[in-house]
Design an enzyme around this catalytic site. Structure first.
Site, PDB file in Angstrom:
ATOM      1  N   HIS A 135       7.306  15.794  28.957  1.00  0.00           N
ATOM      2  CA  HIS A 135       8.094  15.839  27.869  1.00  0.00           C
ATOM      3  C   HIS A 135       9.816  16.056  28.285  1.00  0.00           C
ATOM      4  CE1 HIS A 135       9.184  18.250  24.325  1.00  0.00           C
ATOM      5  NE2 HIS A 135       8.312  17.982  23.869  1.00  0.00           N
ATOM      6  N   GLN A 215       0.565  22.116  26.779  1.00  0.00           N
ATOM      7  CA  GLN A 215      -0.688  21.659  26.163  1.00  0.00           C
ATOM      8  C   GLN A 215      -2.004  22.257  26.894  1.00  0.00           C
ATOM      9  OE1 GLN A 215      -0.603  19.813  23.342  1.00  0.00           O
ATOM     10  NE2 GLN A 215       1.486  19.310  23.391  1.00  0.00           N
TER      11      GLN A 215
HETATM   12  N1  PMP Z   1       6.245  20.439  26.885  1.00  0.00           N
HETATM   13  C1  PMP Z   1       5.401  19.957  26.422  1.00  0.00           C
HETATM   14  C2  PMP Z   1       4.137  19.064  27.098  1.00  0.00           C
HETATM   15  C3  PMP Z   1       5.217  19.694  24.818  1.00  0.00           C
HETATM   16  O1  PMP Z   1       4.113  19.209  24.333  1.00  0.00           O
HETATM   17  C4  PMP Z   1       6.297  20.554  24.118  1.00  0.00           C
HETATM   18  C5  PMP Z   1       6.063  20.705  22.770  1.00  0.00           C
HETATM   19  N2  PMP Z   1       6.135  19.435  21.834  1.00  0.00           N
HETATM   20  C6  PMP Z   1       7.174  21.124  24.925  1.00  0.00           C
HETATM   21  C7  PMP Z   1       7.381  21.326  26.238  1.00  0.00           C
HETATM   22  C8  PMP Z   1       8.240  21.773  24.111  1.00  0.00           C
HETATM   23  O2  PMP Z   1       7.850  23.165  23.995  1.00  0.00           O
HETATM   24  P1  PMP Z   1       8.425  24.257  22.708  1.00  0.00           P
HETATM   25  O3  PMP Z   1       8.081  23.630  21.400  1.00  0.00           O
HETATM   26  O4  PMP Z   1       8.063  25.656  23.092  1.00  0.00           O
HETATM   27  O5  PMP Z   1      10.056  24.084  22.575  1.00  0.00           O
END
Ligand code: PMP
Length: 418
Positions: A135, A215
């Site tokens: 991500h 996740q």
């Molecule tokens: N890493 C992954 C694998 C995610 O799925 C997400 C959320 N989409 C994030 C990081 C970001 O997390 P946050 O919503 O706490 O900023």
């Protein structure tokens, strides 16, 4: 003070009655565009059960005060509730509470590692190894560190089925690599990475590991200490908890050696204009007023997941995933991205001839919520050579009937677009 669940929640060996569990989620009962809602965007954020909503609201109705700054009764109640939530989350993750920094979510947690651990240590010639399936929250902070230190980013590639190429990953762990950033579970492909093995190999070579557990924490039985990583990040809103809550677990020696990221109240022991004595970890990293009510809700959320049983949650979601995948494969012209043997209930797909945004918009008109786009993972979609996908992500409270409704909606939309 009773901030625990108003509903009787007991861990049990028998699988929960999932129809009964679903009733705990008021939002799932609503309609969208006159159709019953089918919420398949759980990888984006999860819905909240009544005990979480009630506990958050009860905090504001009965206990609201700031933490650690007042000796009055409410101040003590608020502090106890906040620290109690830290304890619950620590037990849920299998770590020590004094090694758990509470923060706004994974994005903050990874940036904390980037600015407090990596920035003061890395230098030109050093390498940060990241996987292709990360991500943006586990890519961009490392790019910012690389720009400021002269370190470079190296990418660990994946195979076409969406699994990490472990031989290539281990081969990429050369002496210049100082840090490895890897997702436990991919938010686009659903792939469950063998993080224990990866961290063991990294540790053997002296490489510090950052695992993005965003996740994984909501879906898998988890023992963070057993993974053997250096840092593990989670986000509360994907775990049926409130938004703006999350945590970074770190080995004690790192927390002690790292300078604070943000300065302010709460993170100090003593301040004068000659200098400041910082608080002990984890408080050293928690400047300012935290999301107290949110963490109270998150504490109840992890109790709720534990009461359902994380083995039961994982088994239920695997069953839904198998049904969903089997049905989707039957639809003509569907391409699925991510077919690893070990994967969570996340299915990214495209339908021939239909743009993913059009698909998602028309599915929404049928009451079906899926995400479309690049899912904050541009480099991963570049690997597959596509600009966007649709992503359906299921949770334990989804049903087989919803999968049937989704397939009917998909076929209708496909006919419209075709
Ligand atoms: N890493 C992954 C694998 C995610 O799925 C997400 C959320 N989409 C994030 C990081 C970001 O997390 P946050 O919503 O706490 O900023």
């Amino acid at each position: 003070m009773n901030l625990s669940s108003p509903l009787p929640l007991q861990a049990t060996d028998a699988a929960p009655d999932w129809a009964r569990v679903r009733v705990d989620f008021p939002l799932l009962m609503r309609e969208v565009h006159g159709k019953p809602l089918v919420y398949f965007d759980n990888a984006n954020t999860a819905q909240k059960p009544l005990p979480v909503i009630e506990a958050t609201s009860a905090f504001y109705r009965r206990h609201n005060a700031n933490v650690s700054r007042a000796v009055h009764a409410l101040g003590t109640e608020a502090t106890d509730a906040y620290e109690g939530a830290r304890g619950k989350l620590a037990r849920f993750l299998g770590v020590r509470a004094d090694e758990l920094v509470l923060c706004s979510g994974t994005t903050f947690a990874i940036n904390l590692v980037a600015y407090s651990w990596a920035l003061p240590r890395l230098k030109a010639g050093d390498v940060i190894l990241v996987s292709r399936m990360e991500h943006h929250a586990n890519i961009v902070p490392w790019q910012l560190v690389a720009q400021r230190t002269g370190a470079t980013i190296r990418v660990a590639e994946i195979a076409p089925d969406g699994t990490l190429d472990l031989d290539a990953l281990h081969a990429a762990m050369t002496p210049e690599v100082k840090l490895l950033a890897v997702a436990h579970v991919s938010n686009v492909l659903g792939t469950i990475n063998p993080v224990r093995e990866i961290c063991r190999e990294a540790r053997r070579r002296g490489i510090v590991t950052v695992v993005d557990g965003s996740q994984a924490a909501p879906h898998l039985p988890l023992d963070v200490a057993a993974i053997g990583c250096d840092f593990y990040a989670v986000t509360g809103h994907k775990m049926c908890g409130p938004t703006g809550t999350g945590a970074l677990w770190a080995r004690r020696e790192h927390l002690q050696a790292m300078p604070p990221f943000l300065g302010g109240g709460e993170m100090i022991k003593e301040v004068s204009f000659d200098g400041t004595v910082f608080n002990d970890p984890p408080h050293k990293f928690e400047a300012g007023t935290p999301n107290i009510a949110g963490f109270v809700g998150l504490g109840v959320a992890v109790d709720y997941l534990d009461a359902l049983g994380r083995e039961h949650i994982a088994a239920r979601e695997q069953e839904l995933l198998a049904h969903f995948t089997e049905e989707l494969r039957r639809v003509d012209g569907v391409r699925i991205f991510g077919t690893a043997a070990h994967k969570a209930a996340v299915v990214s797909f495209q339908v021939e001839g239909a743009h993913s945004h059009d698909m998602a918009t028309l599915l929404d008109l049928q009451g079906v919520a899926v995400r479309s786009g690049q899912h904050c993972a541009h480099p991963l979609l570049q690997y597959f050579g596509v600009a966007a996908t649709c992503r359906a992500s299921l949770a334990f409270y989804n049903t087989h009937e919803e999968i049937e409704a989704f397939m009917a909606a998909l076929k209708k939309v496909r006919a419209l677009l075709g």
